[in-house]
Design a protein around this motif. Structure first.
Motif, short mmCIF file in Angstrom:
data_model
loop_
_atom_site.label_atom_id
_atom_site.label_comp_id
_atom_site.label_asym_id
_atom_site.label_seq_id
_atom_site.Cartn_x
_atom_site.Cartn_y
_atom_site.Cartn_z
N THR A 1 -5.76 0.32 -7.43
CA THR A 1 -5.31 -1.06 -7.63
C THR A 1 -4.05 -1.11 -8.50
OG1 THR A 1 -6.79 -1.27 -9.55
CG2 THR A 1 -7.63 -2.00 -7.39
N LYS A 2 -3.63 0.04 -9.02
CA LYS A 2 -2.41 0.09 -9.82
C LYS A 2 -1.21 -0.15 -8.92
CE LYS A 2 0.09 3.05 -13.08
NZ LYS A 2 0.10 4.38 -13.75
N GLY A 3 -0.28 -1.00 -9.35
CA GLY A 3 0.90 -1.28 -8.54
C GLY A 3 0.62 -2.36 -7.52
N LYS A 4 1.56 -2.53 -6.59
CA LYS A 4 1.48 -3.63 -5.63
C LYS A 4 1.30 -3.16 -4.18
CE LYS A 4 4.35 -6.68 -8.47
NZ LYS A 4 5.57 -7.54 -8.52
N GLN A 5 1.13 -1.86 -3.98
CA GLN A 5 1.01 -1.35 -2.61
C GLN A 5 -0.29 -1.78 -1.96
OE1 GLN A 5 1.13 2.90 -2.20
NE2 GLN A 5 0.97 2.84 0.03
N LEU A 6 -1.38 -1.73 -2.73
CA LEU A 6 -2.70 -2.02 -2.17
C LEU A 6 -2.94 -3.53 -2.17
CD1 LEU A 6 -4.73 0.12 -1.19
CD2 LEU A 6 -6.05 -0.33 -3.26
N LYS A 7 -3.30 -4.05 -1.01
CA LYS A 7 -3.62 -5.47 -0.87
C LYS A 7 -4.84 -5.62 0.02
CE LYS A 7 1.22 -6.93 -1.24
NZ LYS A 7 2.35 -7.65 -0.58
N GLU A 8 -5.43 -6.80 -0.04
CA GLU A 8 -6.56 -7.07 0.84
C GLU A 8 -6.09 -7.00 2.30
OE1 GLU A 8 -8.50 -10.72 -0.15
OE2 GLU A 8 -8.86 -10.12 -2.24
N GLY A 9 -6.86 -6.31 3.14
CA GLY A 9 -6.48 -6.11 4.53
C GLY A 9 -5.75 -4.80 4.77
N TYR A 10 -5.46 -4.06 3.70
CA TYR A 10 -4.75 -2.78 3.82
C TYR A 10 -5.62 -1.78 4.59
CZ TYR A 10 -2.48 1.59 2.37
OH TYR A 10 -1.87 2.82 2.35
N LYS A 11 -5.04 -1.12 5.60
CA LYS A 11 -5.75 -0.12 6.39
C LYS A 11 -5.45 1.27 5.85
CE LYS A 11 -7.23 -3.10 9.54
NZ LYS A 11 -8.67 -3.40 9.77
N PHE A 12 -6.48 2.10 5.76
CA PHE A 12 -6.28 3.46 5.26
C PHE A 12 -7.00 4.45 6.17
CE2 PHE A 12 -10.06 1.80 3.20
CZ PHE A 12 -10.97 2.84 3.24
N ARG A 13 -6.48 5.67 6.21
CA ARG A 13 -7.07 6.74 7.01
C ARG A 13 -8.18 7.41 6.20
NH1 ARG A 13 -6.75 6.92 12.08
NH2 ARG A 13 -6.39 9.15 12.29
N LEU A 14 -9.22 7.84 6.90
CA LEU A 14 -10.33 8.55 6.27
C LEU A 14 -10.77 9.69 7.17
CD1 LEU A 14 -13.00 7.47 8.00
CD2 LEU A 14 -12.68 5.46 6.60
#
Length: 216
Positions: A63-76
């Motif tokens: 959550t640090k910084g502004k890159q992560l937002k609600e709706g952000y898609k990430f690879r797993l």
């Protein structure tokens, strides 16, 4: 003299003609054609819904910084093989995707950052296998330090902040399969070649996986 030679030739020709006739009449020797190998006996196995899958994000989420937002898609990716009836039906390293569904940043008075992620799907041989489940992560707050600072310096306690929430690559998260997955695998009586047996996907009402191999 010529008559004698001609007679000898005639006798030799007469003696050889039955042999030549037999050779001409003899059928060609039969050629043995090897039989085609029998197709392996196959059977179906089903990975039931709600089967656990241990996964981890490919990159650190914070959550640090502004890159992560609600709706952000990430690879797993899956961290361990998923087994069924002695076969690997979802191999370790299978890729997928998740979503950041909620988050707050860290704040004053020791408020820690928080986020919640959901697990969406895995990619098995080009087919998306639906997942269910979510994970909530909180940063470590500094509540104790904040209270002490407030007593000592009053309003300056507002400058004491919590920590960002972080989900690192390698952290074990637990999702579950949303639907039954059907696989075709060689029957136990099938011959093992080089210690490996590979199955093929079959049509099923639910999504199907791509590979199933026996455990070593």
């Amino acid at each position: 003299m010529h008559r004698q030679v001609f007679g000898v030739v005639a006798l030799l020709a007469a003696a050889q003609s039955p042999v030549l006739a037999q050779e001409a009449a003899a059928p060609p020797a039969a050629v043995e054609i090897p039989a085609a190998p029998a197709a392996p006996v196959m059977r179906q196995i089903v990975l039931p819904p709600n089967s656990e899958v241990v996964i981890t994000p490919n990159d650190t989420l914070t959550t640090k910084g502004k890159q992560l937002k609600e709706g952000y898609k990430f690879r797993l990716a899956t961290m361990f093989d998923v087994m069924q009836d002695g076969y690997v039906v979802i191999p370790k390293g299978t890729m997928g995707e998740g979503t950041v569904t909620w988050m707050t940043n860290k704040g004053a008075f020791g408020k820690s950052g928080k986020m919640e992620v959901s697990f969406d799907w895995l990619d098995l041989g080009g087919k998306r296998v639906a997942l269910t489940g979510n994970h909530r992560q909180e940063g470590e707050g500094n509540t104790g330090a904040t209270v002490g600072t407030a007593v000592a310096v009053g309003v300056f306690s507002a400058f004491v902040t919590g920590r960002s929430a972080t989900i690192a690559n390698g952290q074990q998260l637990r999702g579950r399969t949303a639907e039954p997955l059907t696989f075709t695998v060689p029957d136990s009586a099938a011959r093992v070649v080089a210690g490996t047996l590979v199955s093929t996907p079959v049509a099923a009402p639910a999504a199907t996986a791509a590979v199933a191999t026996p455990a070593s």
